[in-house]
Design a protein around this motif. Sequence first.
Motif, short mmCIF file in Angstrom:
data_model
loop_
_atom_site.label_atom_id
_atom_site.label_comp_id
_atom_site.label_asym_id
_atom_site.label_seq_id
_atom_site.Cartn_x
_atom_site.Cartn_y
_atom_site.Cartn_z
N GLY A 112 4.21 9.76 -16.90
CA GLY A 112 5.30 9.19 -17.44
C GLY A 112 6.45 9.32 -16.58
O GLY A 112 7.60 8.86 -17.22
N TYR A 113 6.87 10.32 -15.76
CA TYR A 113 7.83 10.79 -15.14
C TYR A 113 7.51 11.17 -13.89
O TYR A 113 6.80 11.93 -13.49
N LEU A 169 2.85 7.29 -8.40
CA LEU A 169 1.56 7.99 -8.99
C LEU A 169 1.90 8.95 -10.00
O LEU A 169 1.17 8.95 -10.94
N GLN A 170 3.11 9.82 -9.92
CA GLN A 170 3.40 10.71 -11.13
C GLN A 170 3.78 10.00 -12.33
O GLN A 170 3.42 10.50 -13.57
N ALA A 212 0.83 -1.24 0.03
CA ALA A 212 0.07 0.08 0.10
C ALA A 212 0.86 1.41 0.15
O ALA A 212 0.53 2.30 -0.60
N ALA A 213 1.88 1.37 1.01
CA ALA A 213 2.74 2.58 1.04
C ALA A 213 3.64 2.46 -0.43
O ALA A 213 3.83 3.87 -0.73
N SER A 214 3.88 1.32 -0.90
CA SER A 214 4.59 1.61 -2.50
C SER A 214 3.78 2.22 -3.51
O SER A 214 4.04 2.89 -4.23
N ALA A 215 2.48 1.82 -3.50
CA ALA A 215 1.48 2.10 -4.39
C ALA A 215 1.13 3.41 -4.52
O ALA A 215 0.74 3.91 -5.65
#
Length: 303
Positions: free
Chosen positions: A264-265, A258-259, A249-252
């Motif tokens: 794309g970056y 998210l950006q 969850a923390a990673s997602a």
Amino acid sequence: MRWEDFRSSDNVEDRRGEGGGGGGFGFPGGGAGGLGIGTIVILCIIGWVTGINPAVLIGGAEQMSGGGRPRQEQVDPQTQAQRKTKPTDESGRFAAAILGNTEDVWKEVLPNQTGRQYRPTAMVLYTGGTRSGCGSAQAAMGPFYCPIDKKVYLDTSFFKEMEQKFGVKGDFAYAYVIAHEVGHHVQDELGILGKVQGRQQNASTKTEANQLSVRTELMADCLAGVWAKNSNDKYNALEQGDIEEAMQAASAIGDDKLQKQSQGYAVPDSFTHGSSEQRMRWFMTGYRSGQTKSCDTFRAARN
């Protein structure tokens, strides 16, 4: 996670199903408090970029458009009584149980570790939209804590969104989300949120304000880890794979991920919540130590 054994909190307001997707009072113009839905979406994006609670931005916009303070919600006694009835559906019972456990943990941990008494936050469950002390609450904001009325706002459909959009599921992943928002309340109880807001207002650049927001969010992640550690020590509630769920969850929901998904970056100077690595690391910092003092992200040399 064996959440079924937790005490259910009495500090839950269940506003789901009150009609109109807006907590029992219509949102004119397809939005909240007279604001159009397009305006609300724009304000949510601004909040994400600047690190300002979107509810605060929407509340301010309502004041400007309405010529005064946000309208106070008028609730009849019968509706108020219904709201305080404990939820009977699984998602509602789960949220009430996790909130109850955070109360039981923090009422012991905070005085023992900081000398401060813990005054519990309340949680408002809603569908689509409702009104908060910070202005209108919209599902698009995701869960948030309002320091003005000291309540956590949660549209329980967010758990399903976590699974569908981010591929994250599991009771402990969802519990981490609630514990993170309660972590903001702990910050409020310690007087940290007000100080950070003042520093953000005086920040010379947007990057500086964003960095303060990142440290605030990472501290809430760490405090969620402190809760998890102390809860497991006392209630033996965690099961195999639970910590991995929180890490997923923390990673997602790391800003970098998210950006990259949306444009794309990644632009680190625009981060408001922290990267995936930072969010996972600070949660584990709190979980390994179980100590609130380990969560001082503002003095840490490394975010």
